[in-house]
Write a protein that holds these residues in place. Structure first.
Motif, PDB file in Angstrom:
ATOM      1  N   PRO A 136       0.216  18.297   0.562  1.00 19.62           N
ATOM      2  CA  PRO A 136      -0.772  18.197  -0.533  1.00 19.62           C
ATOM      3  C   PRO A 136      -0.579  19.225  -1.633  1.00 19.62           C
ATOM      4  O   PRO A 136      -0.905  18.972  -2.792  1.00 19.62           O
ATOM      5  N   GLU A 137      -0.042  20.395  -1.279  1.00 18.38           N
ATOM      6  CA  GLU A 137       0.104  21.457  -2.284  1.00 18.38           C
ATOM      7  C   GLU A 137       1.370  21.308  -3.139  1.00 18.38           C
ATOM      8  O   GLU A 137       1.592  22.081  -4.066  1.00 18.38           O
ATOM      9  N   PHE A 138       2.208  20.312  -2.843  1.00 23.24           N
ATOM     10  CA  PHE A 138       3.462  20.137  -3.595  1.00 23.24           C
ATOM     11  C   PHE A 138       3.150  19.778  -5.047  1.00 23.24           C
ATOM     12  O   PHE A 138       2.275  18.959  -5.338  1.00 23.24           O
ATOM     13  N   GLU A 139       3.876  20.382  -5.972  1.00 26.13           N
ATOM     14  CA  GLU A 139       3.686  20.136  -7.397  1.00 26.13           C
ATOM     15  C   GLU A 139       4.885  19.400  -7.976  1.00 26.13           C
ATOM     16  O   GLU A 139       6.031  19.752  -7.696  1.00 26.13           O
ATOM     17  N   GLY A 140       4.628  18.399  -8.796  1.00 24.56           N
ATOM     18  CA  GLY A 140       5.690  17.659  -9.459  1.00 24.56           C
ATOM     19  C   GLY A 140       6.043  16.376  -8.733  1.00 24.56           C
ATOM     20  O   GLY A 140       5.464  16.017  -7.699  1.00 24.56           O
ATOM     21  N   HIS A 141       7.019  15.656  -9.300  1.00 22.65           N
ATOM     22  CA  HIS A 141       7.448  14.358  -8.781  1.00 22.65           C
ATOM     23  C   HIS A 141       8.967  14.403  -8.620  1.00 22.65           C
ATOM     24  O   HIS A 141       9.711  14.282  -9.595  1.00 22.65           O
ATOM     25  N   PRO A 142       9.462  14.585  -7.392  1.00 18.92           N
ATOM     26  CA  PRO A 142      10.876  14.951  -7.179  1.00 18.92           C
ATOM     27  C   PRO A 142      11.903  13.893  -7.537  1.00 18.92           C
ATOM     28  O   PRO A 142      13.085  14.224  -7.621  1.00 18.92           O
ATOM     29  N   LEU A 143      11.531  12.634  -7.752  1.00 19.25           N
ATOM     30  CA  LEU A 143      12.530  11.645  -8.134  1.00 19.25           C
ATOM     31  C   LEU A 143      12.573  11.399  -9.642  1.00 19.25           C
ATOM     32  O   LEU A 143      13.329  10.549 -10.108  1.00 19.25           O
ATOM     33  N   ARG A 144      11.791  12.152 -10.395  1.00 15.74           N
ATOM     34  CA  ARG A 144      11.943  12.111 -11.855  1.00 15.74           C
ATOM     35  C   ARG A 144      13.205  12.888 -12.226  1.00 15.74           C
ATOM     36  O   ARG A 144      13.525  13.906 -11.602  1.00 15.74           O
ATOM     37  N   LYS A 145      13.887  12.422 -13.234  1.00 20.64           N
ATOM     38  CA  LYS A 145      15.175  13.031 -13.566  1.00 20.64           C
ATOM     39  C   LYS A 145      15.046  14.433 -14.144  1.00 20.64           C
ATOM     40  O   LYS A 145      16.018  15.196 -14.109  1.00 20.64           O
ATOM     41  N   ASP A 163       0.818  -1.217   0.000  1.00 16.79           N
ATOM     42  CA  ASP A 163       0.000   0.000   0.000  1.00 16.79           C
ATOM     43  C   ASP A 163       0.849   1.264   0.000  1.00 16.79           C
ATOM     44  O   ASP A 163       0.803   2.076  -0.926  1.00 16.79           O
ATOM     45  N   TRP A 164       1.653   1.461   1.062  1.00 19.31           N
ATOM     46  CA  TRP A 164       2.375   2.734   1.142  1.00 19.31           C
ATOM     47  C   TRP A 164       3.548   2.792   0.184  1.00 19.31           C
ATOM     48  O   TRP A 164       3.988   3.876  -0.221  1.00 19.31           O
ATOM     49  N   HIS A 165       4.084   1.638  -0.256  1.00 15.32           N
ATOM     50  CA  HIS A 165       5.150   1.643  -1.268  1.00 15.32           C
ATOM     51  C   HIS A 165       4.612   2.202  -2.589  1.00 15.32           C
ATOM     52  O   HIS A 165       5.303   2.962  -3.285  1.00 15.32           O
ATOM     53  N   GLU A 166       3.402   1.806  -2.952  1.00 15.72           N
ATOM     54  CA  GLU A 166       2.798   2.333  -4.178  1.00 15.72           C
ATOM     55  C   GLU A 166       2.458   3.812  -4.021  1.00 15.72           C
ATOM     56  O   GLU A 166       2.600   4.586  -4.984  1.00 15.72           O
ATOM     57  N   ARG A 167       2.023   4.207  -2.850  1.00 10.41           N
ATOM     58  CA  ARG A 167       1.741   5.627  -2.620  1.00 10.41           C
ATOM     59  C   ARG A 167       3.016   6.462  -2.764  1.00 10.41           C
ATOM     60  O   ARG A 167       3.012   7.526  -3.391  1.00 10.41           O
ATOM     61  N   GLU A 168       4.115   5.985  -2.189  1.00  9.74           N
ATOM     62  CA  GLU A 168       5.381   6.710  -2.290  1.00  9.74           C
ATOM     63  C   GLU A 168       5.855   6.774  -3.741  1.00  9.74           C
ATOM     64  O   GLU A 168       6.298   7.827  -4.223  1.00  9.74           O
ATOM     65  N   THR A 169       5.769   5.664  -4.464  1.00  8.48           N
ATOM     66  CA  THR A 169       6.200   5.637  -5.862  1.00  8.48           C
ATOM     67  C   THR A 169       5.322   6.535  -6.712  1.00  8.48           C
ATOM     68  O   THR A 169       5.791   7.187  -7.654  1.00  8.48           O
ATOM     69  N   HIS A 170       4.045   6.605  -6.379  1.00  3.05           N
ATOM     70  CA  HIS A 170       3.115   7.484  -7.099  1.00  3.05           C
ATOM     71  C   HIS A 170       3.508   8.948  -6.929  1.00  3.05           C
ATOM     72  O   HIS A 170       3.592   9.698  -7.917  1.00  3.05           O
ATOM     73  N   GLU A 171       3.784   9.386  -5.691  1.00  2.00           N
ATOM     74  CA  GLU A 171       4.072  10.806  -5.506  1.00  2.00           C
ATOM     75  C   GLU A 171       5.497  11.168  -5.894  1.00  2.00           C
ATOM     76  O   GLU A 171       5.755  12.297  -6.296  1.00  2.00           O
ATOM     77  N   MET A 172       6.444  10.231  -5.820  1.00  2.00           N
ATOM     78  CA  MET A 172       7.825  10.551  -6.162  1.00  2.00           C
ATOM     79  C   MET A 172       8.115  10.429  -7.657  1.00  2.00           C
ATOM     80  O   MET A 172       8.947  11.157  -8.191  1.00  2.00           O
ATOM     81  N   PHE A 173       7.425   9.501  -8.352  1.00  2.27           N
ATOM     82  CA  PHE A 173       7.693   9.268  -9.772  1.00  2.27           C
ATOM     83  C   PHE A 173       6.487   9.546 -10.675  1.00  2.27           C
ATOM     84  O   PHE A 173       6.633   9.572 -11.891  1.00  2.27           O
ATOM     85  N   GLY A 174       5.304   9.698 -10.098  1.00  2.00           N
ATOM     86  CA  GLY A 174       4.117   9.941 -10.918  1.00  2.00           C
ATOM     87  C   GLY A 174       3.555   8.702 -11.565  1.00  2.00           C
ATOM     88  O   GLY A 174       2.804   8.799 -12.539  1.00  2.00           O
TER      89      GLY A 174
END
Length: 221
Positions: free
Chosen positions: A150-159, A123-134
């Protein structure tokens, strides 16, 4: 079982349904390799098509010879034009062996079936991957933010994500290569921008200023 035997066994399990449905459109092959790390840390790595992702994890869990009953982690790797590699690590508490499963989703439509029904711990692994990589996990009960506001924009682990702190100020810490140990006035190599970080004149507040007013090193006149 050795990592080679584990990988070959899972490949044989996943190939059986494909062999039984010749009329179906051909799918990407299931392949197995062994990751580096020596005898103790080596892992079978099995690459599966995205549409076989939940079935692959269920097979690794339910087969008596594999018995990978512990979900360890799931994450992603940004492969740029090749999309995103999704990787999960499973462990057998009975046989004391591990298994890596990997699939790939396209960058233009990063979607993958959720495996929360197979392993609730995902559950939370998919949530983390969703917000970090989209990456969107279809069927996940609630892909709500886990680490970011909640207001953060973008996915910070995308290159392609711009690290604002690396643009706004120099990276602190060690001296630049070539700088004398005591500080001094000896020769010093020009600072290098980290990969993917644009010039201050290309991004942020200075981008709106005329080029002649901006200091190329990031300062102001």
């Amino acid at each position: 079982m050795t990592p080679e035997e584990i990988g070959a066994h899972l490949v044989s399990l996943l190939d059986q349904p494909a062999a039984a449905s010749e009329a179906a459109s051909p799918a990407a092959p299931v392949t197995a390799t062994v990751s580096a790390g020596g005898d103790r840390y080596a892992r079978a790595t099995v690459d599966v098509p995205a549409d076989s992702w939940p079935a692959a994890l269920a097979a690794a869990r339910d087969d008596a010879d594999l018995a990978c009953d512990f979900f360890d982690w799931l994450s992603a790797v940004d492969e740029l034009d090749d999309g995103f590699a999704i990787v999960a690590h499973l462990w057998s508490t009975r046989h004391r062996h591990g298994l890596l499963l990997r699939t790939r989703v396209p960058r233009e439509r990063p979607e993958l079936l959720s495996v929360v029904d197979v392993f609730p711990g995902a559950d939370w692994h998919e949530r983390e991957t969703h917000e970090m990589f989209g990456v969107h996990f279809v069927g996940h009960p609630a892909l709500t933010p886990l680490l970011l506001p909640p207001e953060f924009e973008g996915h910070p682990l995308r290159k392609e994500f711009v690290l604002a702190a690396r643009v706004a100020k120099p990276w602190p810490g060690a001296k630049e290569p070539g700088e004398p140990a005591g500080g001094g006035t000896g020769s010093r190599r020009a600072p290098m921008r980290p990969p993917g970080v644009p010039l201050p004149t290309e991004w942020g507040p200075q981008a709106a200023r005329p080029a002649r007013d901006a200091d190329p090193d990031g300062g102001t006149d």
